[in-house]
Write a protein that holds these residues in place. Structure first.
Motif, short mmCIF file in Angstrom:
data_model
loop_
_atom_site.label_atom_id
_atom_site.label_comp_id
_atom_site.label_asym_id
_atom_site.label_seq_id
_atom_site.Cartn_x
_atom_site.Cartn_y
_atom_site.Cartn_z
N GLU A 142 0.81 -1.22 0.00
CA GLU A 142 0.00 0.00 0.00
C GLU A 142 0.84 1.27 0.00
OE1 GLU A 142 -1.86 -0.43 3.79
OE2 GLU A 142 -3.41 -1.77 3.05
N ARG A 161 3.57 3.95 -1.20
CA ARG A 161 4.31 4.48 -2.35
C ARG A 161 5.73 4.86 -1.89
NH1 ARG A 161 1.85 9.45 -5.45
NH2 ARG A 161 0.28 7.88 -5.88
N HIS A 186 0.72 7.00 0.75
CA HIS A 186 -0.06 5.84 0.34
C HIS A 186 -0.07 5.77 -1.18
CE1 HIS A 186 -3.65 3.20 0.28
NE2 HIS A 186 -3.23 2.86 1.49
N GLN A 187 -0.37 4.60 -1.74
CA GLN A 187 -0.43 4.43 -3.20
C GLN A 187 -1.40 5.41 -3.86
OE1 GLN A 187 1.40 2.93 -5.28
NE2 GLN A 187 2.48 1.41 -4.09
N ASP A 188 -2.48 5.77 -3.15
CA ASP A 188 -3.46 6.68 -3.75
C ASP A 188 -3.10 8.15 -3.53
OD1 ASP A 188 -4.11 7.19 -1.11
OD2 ASP A 188 -6.06 6.22 -1.19
N GLY A 189 -1.92 8.43 -2.95
CA GLY A 189 -1.45 9.80 -2.79
C GLY A 189 -1.69 10.42 -1.43
N ARG A 190 -2.46 9.76 -0.58
CA ARG A 190 -2.69 10.31 0.76
C ARG A 190 -1.41 10.28 1.57
NH1 ARG A 190 -7.52 6.79 2.82
NH2 ARG A 190 -6.43 5.32 1.51
#
Length: 147
Positions: free
Chosen positions: A90, A92, A111-115
């Protein structure tokens, strides 16, 4: 002339029938017997414990309220009694630096989604911060080699 004792007031004596505990009915006598289990057969039965994954290096920074753990499973932040776990798939990237006043370690996970998530751990004594940097760099390099 004999006097009779006064009747007990409310709240004394057995409860009225409508307040008595419910009695479960007895099971009928024609109920089937509980099923029996089949005899143990070779190859079946309790699963033997699996060997644990090889333990890798770990990093731990702790203060009175917060903690950062980096290990084979990922990164864990513990802040004020709450725990947030990030598994390696999860994540990055992981970043770290000293706080502006030089008294704390700041660790951030993207996080992978940019958070972005951050945990700050005070270093007492302040020299501990200088111990944490090479340890953290080595553990992160083990799990997330640059390349």
């Amino acid at each position: 002339m004999s006097e009779q004792p006064p009747a007990p007031g409310p709240g004394f004596g057995p409860p009225p029938p409508q307040y008595a505990p419910h009695q479960a009915p007895a099971p009928p006598s024609y109920a089937p017997a509980p099923p029996s289990y089949a005899p143990a057969q070779p190859g079946y039965g309790p699963v033997p414990p699996q060997p644990a994954a090889p333990a890798g290096p770990e990093f731990l920074a702790v203060d009175k309220r917060n903690a950062v753990v980096v290990d084979a499973s990922g990164v864990v932040f513990e802040m004020y009694g709450l725990s947030v776990e990030f598994r390696w798939p999860e994540i990055r990237s992981v970043h770290y630096q000293a706080s502006p006043n030089g008294k704390a370690l700041m660790v951030g996970v993207i996080h992978q989604d940019g958070r972005f998530y951050e945990c700050v751990v005070e270093a007492k004594p302040r020299a501990r911060l200088q111990e944490w940097f090479p340890q953290l760099a080595w553990v992160l390099g083990h799990y997330r080699p640059a390349g």
